[in-house]
Design a protein around this motif. Structure first.
Motif, short mmCIF file in Angstrom:
data_model
loop_
_atom_site.label_atom_id
_atom_site.label_comp_id
_atom_site.label_asym_id
_atom_site.label_seq_id
_atom_site.Cartn_x
_atom_site.Cartn_y
_atom_site.Cartn_z
N LEU A 262 -8.21 -16.02 6.24
CA LEU A 262 -7.80 -14.38 6.33
C LEU A 262 -8.82 -13.86 7.09
CD1 LEU A 262 -5.33 -12.40 4.84
CD2 LEU A 262 -7.67 -11.46 4.86
N GLN B 182 -4.22 -6.49 -2.06
CA GLN B 182 -5.27 -7.20 -2.84
C GLN B 182 -6.60 -6.12 -2.90
OE1 GLN B 182 -5.12 -10.88 0.23
NE2 GLN B 182 -5.83 -11.49 -1.71
N HIS B 183 -7.54 -6.94 -3.57
CA HIS B 183 -8.83 -6.20 -4.03
C HIS B 183 -8.83 -4.91 -4.99
CE1 HIS B 183 -9.59 -8.70 -0.81
NE2 HIS B 183 -8.79 -8.17 0.28
N ASP C 59 -0.82 -9.97 -1.72
CA ASP C 59 0.19 -9.87 -0.72
C ASP C 59 -0.05 -10.95 0.71
OD1 ASP C 59 -1.89 -8.44 0.30
OD2 ASP C 59 -0.81 -6.83 0.83
N ASN C 60 -1.07 -11.09 0.74
CA ASN C 60 -1.42 -12.04 2.02
C ASN C 60 -1.08 -13.60 1.30
OD1 ASN C 60 -2.41 -10.41 4.07
ND2 ASN C 60 -3.87 -9.89 2.49
N PHE D 73 -9.01 -17.40 0.70
CA PHE D 73 -8.30 -17.02 -0.39
C PHE D 73 -7.48 -18.27 -0.98
CE2 PHE D 73 -7.64 -12.69 1.65
CZ PHE D 73 -8.81 -11.97 1.13
N TRP E 235 -7.78 -1.41 -1.37
CA TRP E 235 -8.54 -2.36 -0.42
C TRP E 235 -9.04 -1.45 0.61
CZ3 TRP E 235 -6.74 -2.27 4.71
CH2 TRP E 235 -5.21 -1.79 4.73
N THR F 126 0.78 -1.08 0.00
CA THR F 126 0.00 0.08 -0.07
C THR F 126 0.84 1.39 -0.15
OG1 THR F 126 -1.42 -1.23 1.47
CG2 THR F 126 -1.90 1.08 1.34
C1 XUL Z 1 -6.79 -8.22 2.73
C2 XUL Z 1 -6.68 -6.88 2.75
C3 XUL Z 1 -5.12 -6.35 2.87
C4 XUL Z 1 -4.60 -5.81 1.64
C5 XUL Z 1 -3.46 -4.90 1.61
O1 XUL Z 1 -8.09 -8.63 2.75
O2 XUL Z 1 -7.42 -6.23 2.37
O3 XUL Z 1 -4.39 -7.03 3.63
O4 XUL Z 1 -4.21 -6.99 0.91
O5 XUL Z 1 -2.44 -5.39 2.45
#
Ligand code: XUL
Length: 511
Positions: free
Chosen positions: A327, A93-94, A272-273, A317, A132, A11
């Protein structure tokens, strides 16, 4: 010698590193901080300022400039770029990037004499990308819930979530129909960056695509009904969705300027997760991982989908090594810690020391300084039964840090101390957070060998898909623990009581 490049577009910054699995060698991480090094984008925290705290967009060209800068830094540091045999990547993500009809042609014809941002801006059908942190799709989520109810979670692995790509696309299609019509292809941040490297629209990794509320986890294909309900004609704008180990393209000639060899394979980028799961050595089930980054996340790999049913705010995921991962995401992570530190104008050292000297478990509060996803909080603000401004700084800081860990314990439904908890992410370097995690979870806290787990995980995915290294071998080589922090048993009753008080507070505020 075969090196693999891992890139992580977070981010607030973009990072990159090289690994040589044969020698168990990992370069130092290189990074570009968006706020500090790309000031012209006016995004000190990685997103464009907006008076509405629910709206969080970033300029995709900022990520492109960061990619140019990152690779130039790695080349200038003398890394063996010409011996890189494969590339993979990770991204927040997202977030979604909207490309017009010209994008395919522009990507295929990148000129090495002009930078990426300048060439690709005309390929965007929407100038900014919702990320996100955007929580502005409450109405769209309500509609999805009305239409699909609990089924949505069963099908896609998540309840309708404000930050997820599906509700974001729905809002865009309704509010900006003209631009939506001009959109020929929608990318995730991960697939967008992979597309730039490959000089063509890349497929999406299923693991990351699971963060869209559009993918059917049982068939691992787009769910035609939900896709059509989300926005008219969306199916044609989505690229294929493929397994994580897919080599989706080869490196564009543009990147020869950084010493990389055009034509080397590119693995589909993931979130990233999922990449952190790999970089933390969590590919196989059994490790509880907490990543303390811009958002705090709690995750671990799972063999099947049975646990989804119990996690109200949880998500499923794809695990890049096969199977799935669960997660929980807490938006009030490092941004909240940093906001508190800045409020008291403290150095990191003073911040740590003040929290360490304060009373454990004394002041229950809910520190929603920013809109939160777990639980869903649209209106930011601190909720507690006292005047938080009246607390001495150290007591307040400790209360915030404790609440950040208690909320993880509560929402993950942890009643028994896990065998161990692995900490990763930028803030995992903090001694007070390590200590609090050990005492609150009453488990040994394991610190992995690498703070940049997402970039490392990306490089490991590159070695797996482009170099046929197995994940268990890569895990042995790169994911050994460097430190273990043991819990202080005398803290157990204090934090058991603190968790009970925290739970009462959550319920009293209707969460
Ligand atoms: C996971 C999420 C955040 C982003 C930014 O659902 O929204 O962890 O991936 O790191």
């Amino acid at each position: 010698m075969a090196y693999f490049l891992g890139i992580d577009a977070g981010t607030q910054s973009m990072k990159g590193l090289l690994i040589d699995p044969a020698k168990s060698w990992c370069s130092e991480p290189f990074s570009v901080h968006f706020g500090r090094e790309l000031g012209s984008y006016n995004s000190p925290d990685g997103f464009l300022p907006d008076d509405d705290p629910a709206i969080r967009h970033a300029d995709p060209c900022m990520w492109l400039d960061a990619l140019d800068m990152l690779l130039a830094k790695m080349r200038d540091a003398g890394l063996p770029m010409a011996q890189v045999e494969g590339i993979s990547g990770s991204a927040q993500q997202h977030g979604t990037v909207y490309l017009n009809q010209r994008a395919g042609h522009i990507l295929a014809a990148l000129s090495p004499t002009r930078n990426l941002a300048e060439q690709l801006r005309p390929a965007l059908s929407r100038p900014s990308a919702p990320i996100w942190m955007d929580a502005s799709t409450g109405a769209e989520c309500r509609e999805l819930r009305r239409q699909y109810g609990e089924e949505l979670r069963r099908i896609t692995g998540s309840n309708a979530a404000e930050r997820f790509s599906g509700p974001q696309i729905m809002k865009f299609a309704r509010q900006e129909p003209e631009r939506y019509r001009e959109t020929a292809s929608i990318a995730l941040v991960s697939s967008f960056l992979a597309s730039v490297l490959a000089g063509k629209i890349m497929p999406m990794d299923r693991g990351d695509a699971a963060g869209m509320n559009l993918l059917d986890l049982r068939t691992l294909r787009w769910h035609e009904g939900i896709v059509e309900f989300t926005a008219p004609g969306l199916r044609e704008k989505l690229p294929p969705c493929v397994p994580s180990d897919t080599v989706g393209g080869i490196l564009s000639a543009y990147f020869a300027r950084y010493g990389l060899r055009p034509g080397i394979p590119i693995n589909v980028f993931s979130g990233d997760n999922p990449c952190s799961l790999i970089g933390c050595g969590g590919a196989a089930p059994g490790t509880a991982i907490i990543s303390l980054g811009t958002s705090d996340t709690f995750f671990g790999s799972v063999a099947d989908l049975s646990r989804t049913e119990r996690m109200r705010f949880g998500h499923i995921f794809g695990n890049p090594a096969g199977g799935f991962m669960t997660l929980l995401c807490f938006a009030n992570g490092s941004l909240t810690r940093e906001a508190v530190r800045k409020k008291f104008a403290m150095s990191r050292f003073a911040f740590e020391a003040a929290a360490a000297a304060a009373t454990p478990g004394k002041y229950p509060l809910l520190p929603f300084l920013f809109p939160e996803s777990t639980p869903a909080v649209a209106e930011p603000g601190i909720r507690c039964d006292f005047d938080p401004a009246a607390l001495p700084s150290g007591e307040f800081i400790r209360a915030v840090l404790e609440a950040q860990l208690l909320t993880i314990k509560y929402h993950a439904g942890i009643t028994e101390a896990p065998a161990s908890v692995q900490l990763t992410g930028g803030a995992s370097a903090s001694p007070i957070l390590r200590r609090l995690a050990a005492d609150i979870f009453q488990s040994p806290v394991v610190i992995g060998g690498h703070a940049e787990a997402a970039a490392l995980g990306a490089a490991m995915r590159g070695a797996n898909s482009c170099g046929s290294w197995q994940f268990d071998r890569l895990t042995e080589k790169f994911c050994t623990a460097t430190e273990v922090i043991r819990p202080d048993r005398s803290m157990r009753p204090i934090y058991d009581r603190a968790l009970a008080e925290f739970t009462v507070l959550l319920h009293r505020h209707g969460f």
